[in-house]
Write a protein that holds these residues in place. Structure first.
Motif, short mmCIF file in Angstrom:
data_model
loop_
_atom_site.label_atom_id
_atom_site.label_comp_id
_atom_site.label_asym_id
_atom_site.label_seq_id
_atom_site.Cartn_x
_atom_site.Cartn_y
_atom_site.Cartn_z
N CYS A 13 0.81 -1.22 0.00
CA CYS A 13 0.00 0.00 0.00
C CYS A 13 0.84 1.27 0.00
CB CYS A 13 -0.95 0.03 1.19
SG CYS A 13 -0.09 0.05 2.77
N CYS A 14 2.10 1.17 0.36
CA CYS A 14 2.98 2.34 0.38
C CYS A 14 4.41 1.86 0.53
CB CYS A 14 2.60 3.29 1.51
SG CYS A 14 2.69 2.58 3.16
N ILE A 23 6.85 8.44 4.09
CA ILE A 23 5.91 7.43 3.59
C ILE A 23 5.38 7.88 2.24
CG2 ILE A 23 3.68 6.34 3.97
CD1 ILE A 23 5.77 5.21 5.77
N ILE A 24 5.49 7.02 1.25
CA ILE A 24 5.08 7.36 -0.12
C ILE A 24 3.92 6.45 -0.52
CG2 ILE A 24 5.82 7.44 -2.53
CD1 ILE A 24 8.72 7.79 -1.42
N PRO A 25 2.76 7.01 -0.80
CA PRO A 25 1.61 6.19 -1.18
C PRO A 25 1.71 5.70 -2.61
CG PRO A 25 1.02 8.48 -1.31
CD PRO A 25 2.44 8.44 -0.79
N ASP A 27 0.34 6.10 -5.48
CA ASP A 27 -0.51 6.96 -6.33
C ASP A 27 0.31 7.33 -7.57
OD1 ASP A 27 -1.88 8.99 -7.61
OD2 ASP A 27 -2.54 9.95 -5.75
N ALA A 29 0.10 9.55 -9.57
CA ALA A 29 0.30 11.00 -9.74
C ALA A 29 1.30 11.57 -8.75
CB ALA A 29 -1.04 11.73 -9.61
N ASN A 30 1.72 10.76 -7.78
CA ASN A 30 2.69 11.23 -6.78
C ASN A 30 4.09 11.13 -7.39
OD1 ASN A 30 4.73 10.85 -4.63
ND2 ASN A 30 2.98 11.11 -3.26
N THR A 31 4.81 12.23 -7.45
CA THR A 31 6.11 12.23 -8.12
C THR A 31 7.15 11.40 -7.35
OG1 THR A 31 6.62 14.35 -7.07
CG2 THR A 31 5.77 14.42 -9.31
N ASP A 32 6.99 11.28 -6.05
CA ASP A 32 7.91 10.42 -5.30
C ASP A 32 7.65 8.95 -5.64
OD1 ASP A 32 9.25 12.48 -3.84
OD2 ASP A 32 7.45 12.69 -2.60
N ASN B 189 -4.40 16.62 -13.39
CA ASN B 189 -3.55 16.96 -12.23
C ASN B 189 -2.06 16.71 -12.47
OD1 ASN B 189 -3.69 14.18 -12.20
ND2 ASN B 189 -3.84 14.03 -9.97
N ARG B 299 -3.32 17.68 -4.57
CA ARG B 299 -3.29 17.34 -6.00
C ARG B 299 -3.32 15.83 -6.21
NH1 ARG B 299 0.22 15.53 -9.60
NH2 ARG B 299 1.81 15.32 -8.00
N ALA B 300 -2.66 15.10 -5.33
CA ALA B 300 -2.57 13.65 -5.39
C ALA B 300 -2.39 13.16 -3.97
CB ALA B 300 -1.38 13.24 -6.26
N SER B 301 -2.42 11.86 -3.78
CA SER B 301 -2.09 11.33 -2.45
C SER B 301 -0.66 11.73 -2.15
CB SER B 301 -2.22 9.80 -2.45
OG SER B 301 -3.53 9.43 -2.79
N PRO B 302 -0.44 12.40 -1.02
CA PRO B 302 0.89 13.00 -0.78
C PRO B 302 1.87 12.06 -0.09
CG PRO B 302 -0.59 13.64 0.95
CD PRO B 302 -1.41 12.78 0.01
N THR B 303 3.12 12.39 -0.23
CA THR B 303 4.19 11.80 0.57
C THR B 303 4.20 12.49 1.93
OG1 THR B 303 5.52 11.34 -1.37
CG2 THR B 303 6.70 11.49 0.73
N SER B 304 4.39 11.72 2.99
CA SER B 304 4.36 12.31 4.33
C SER B 304 5.68 12.05 5.06
CB SER B 304 3.21 11.72 5.15
OG SER B 304 3.20 12.27 6.45
N LEU B 328 -2.72 7.02 2.85
CA LEU B 328 -2.84 8.44 2.50
C LEU B 328 -3.72 8.60 1.27
CD1 LEU B 328 0.72 8.13 3.07
CD2 LEU B 328 -0.02 10.41 3.74
N GLU B 365 3.73 17.68 -4.65
CA GLU B 365 4.27 18.58 -5.66
C GLU B 365 4.37 17.91 -7.02
OE1 GLU B 365 4.73 21.56 -5.87
OE2 GLU B 365 5.08 22.45 -3.90
#
Lengths: 52, 366
Positions: A13-14, A23-25, A27, A29-32, B189, B299-304, B328, B365
């Motif tokens: 899940c992450c 913690i990186i989900p 997704d 669209a998440n650049t990480d 997005n 914008r998207a599910s974020p990194t925390s 998240l 971002e």
């Protein structure tokens, strides 16, 4: 380096970014997360998953 | 009240104010977020060293990109600003690169989300012309450059502008024809348009100013390389990108509105000792889940990530040591966080900073 994380159903899940503990989900669209996928494509392997 | 309409001067109102160009729309006229550089959630004005090719965010929505082992510059929010503004983004060269390699680059960048420029129809026939305007001040004079590009930087429009006087604020405007080609102008997005200001550019990424090209260009041929001069400074603020062929007055937005626009991409919560950022429950002696609701949908599910936080329960306060499997979404998070000891299964608890430097942040971002 990354470490997989799985939910109680056993599904990934992450990921944990070991460098800073972030913690990186999962997704697209998440650049990480995009960076993590690129890292995998380069032949790298994450640390074994941690159970929820 | 008297209003005069003149074919040359436009509209003149009874207080002598004028409008000599067509209004270009109201509400989110400026597609740049934090163009006045007033929001700096991450660094609160502290300088950030740009010495890698990774995107390093400084003031909100603006990032710097450099080289890993060559020229170095810092970026930081500055209170030096032209009349009508209170802040700017300052670049200072701390290690000069006087022989920039062909594929090296030193940049300030903002990536505009696709939703915020979708109406301009980039990448297809009929794409709208848009105008970039900004205030700039530098210790170095000459012709400077930058570029507007699609999200993959495969379809690019180099532009140039001249800084005529050293250490003097000057306003610049550049009108750019809408790109009718280019496949990665995202309309949702993702990255809808990338905007670059060059501080130094290798020859590979220099193109002819004033035209779109199917090539990777981040600046215009013949532009000055600020990075070549040690201690050189470059300030920029009042950045506006608007539909149409005329630069109009800067679109001031309420501070709270600008902050919320920024928080779609990054949120930093905390910084007040003991002020809870979320509530939760223990699931063992060393783990707890916390629910955190973001200030706005992201914008998207974020990194925390977090810094100097602790778990507060009915018995004591316990430093958070690491994060575990967490969940998240773009709206909220359920974070599993670990402590050395002190919690218990089912026990209620809070998540709070344990110093004024404590925070939890969420980044979505581009």
């Amino acid at each position: 380096m990354y470490k997989d994380m799985i939910n109680p159903k056993g599904d990934p899940c992450c990921v944990l970014r070991v460098l800073d503990g972030a913690i990186i989900p999962f997704d697209p669209a998440n650049t990480d997360y995009q960076a993590y996928l690129k890292w995998l494509e380069e032949g790298n392997q994450p640390l074994p998953a941690e159970e929820a | 009240m008297s209003v005069t309409i003149n074919g040359t001067n436009g509209l003149t109102f009874n207080d002598a104010s004028t409008q000599n160009t067509a209004a270009t729309g109201f509400g989110f006229k400026n597609r740049i977020i934090n163009g006045a550089m007033v929001i700096d959630q991450r660094n609160a004005g502290a300088a950030v060293t740009i010495n890698s090719t990774a995107n390093t965010y400084v003031v909100d929505r603006w990032n710097g990109v450099g080289q890993a082992s060559d020229g170095v510059f810092t970026l930081q929010q500055s209170s030096t600003a032209p009349a009508g503004f209170t802040k700017s983004l300052l670049a200072t060269v701390t290690t000069a690169d006087s022989s920039i390699g062909a594929t090296q680059y030193y940049l300030i960048r903002q990536i505009i989300e696709g939703y915020n420029v979708a109406d301009l129809g980039f990448g297809a026939a009929g794409a709208s012309t848009f105008t970039l305007s900004f205030w700039v001040r530098s210790s170095v004079t000459g012709t400077f450059g930058g570029a507007a590009t699609d999200n993959s930087a495969l379809y690019c429009y180099p532009f140039s502008y001249t800084i005529s006087a050293a250490n003097t604020w000057e306003q610049k405007s550049i009108t750019i024809t809408g790109p009718t080609s280019g496949s990665t102008f995202d309309k949702t997005n993702g990255g809808g348009l990338n905007l670059y200001f060059s501080l130094g550019m290798g020859s590979t990424y220099l193109g002819t100013a004033g035209a779109w090209a199917s090539a990777t260009y981040f600046s215009a041929t013949g532009s000055t390389n600020l990075i070549s001069t040690l201690n050189a400074t470059f300030y920029i603020t009042g950045v506006q990108l608007e539909k149409g062929s005329t630069a109009t007055s800067f679109d001031y937005r309420p501070y709270g509105t600008e902050l919320m626009l920024c928080q779609r991409y990054y949120q930093k919560i905390g910084l007040v000792d003991f002020a809870s950022v979320g509530t939760g429950f223990g699931i063992s002696t060393t783990q707890a889940f916390f629910y955190v609701k973001y200030a706005t949908t992201m914008r998207a599910s974020p990194t925390s990530s977090f810094n100097s936080m602790w778990l507060i329960n009915q018995t004591n306060n316990y430093a958070i040591t690491s994060a575990g499997t967490s969940y998240l979404s773009a709206d909220s998070a359920m974070l599993r966080l670990n402590v050395a000891s002190g919690t218990s299964a089912g026990g209620p608890c809070h998540l709070a900073p344990n110093t004024t430097a404590g925070f939890i942040d969420f980044s979505a971002e581009l």
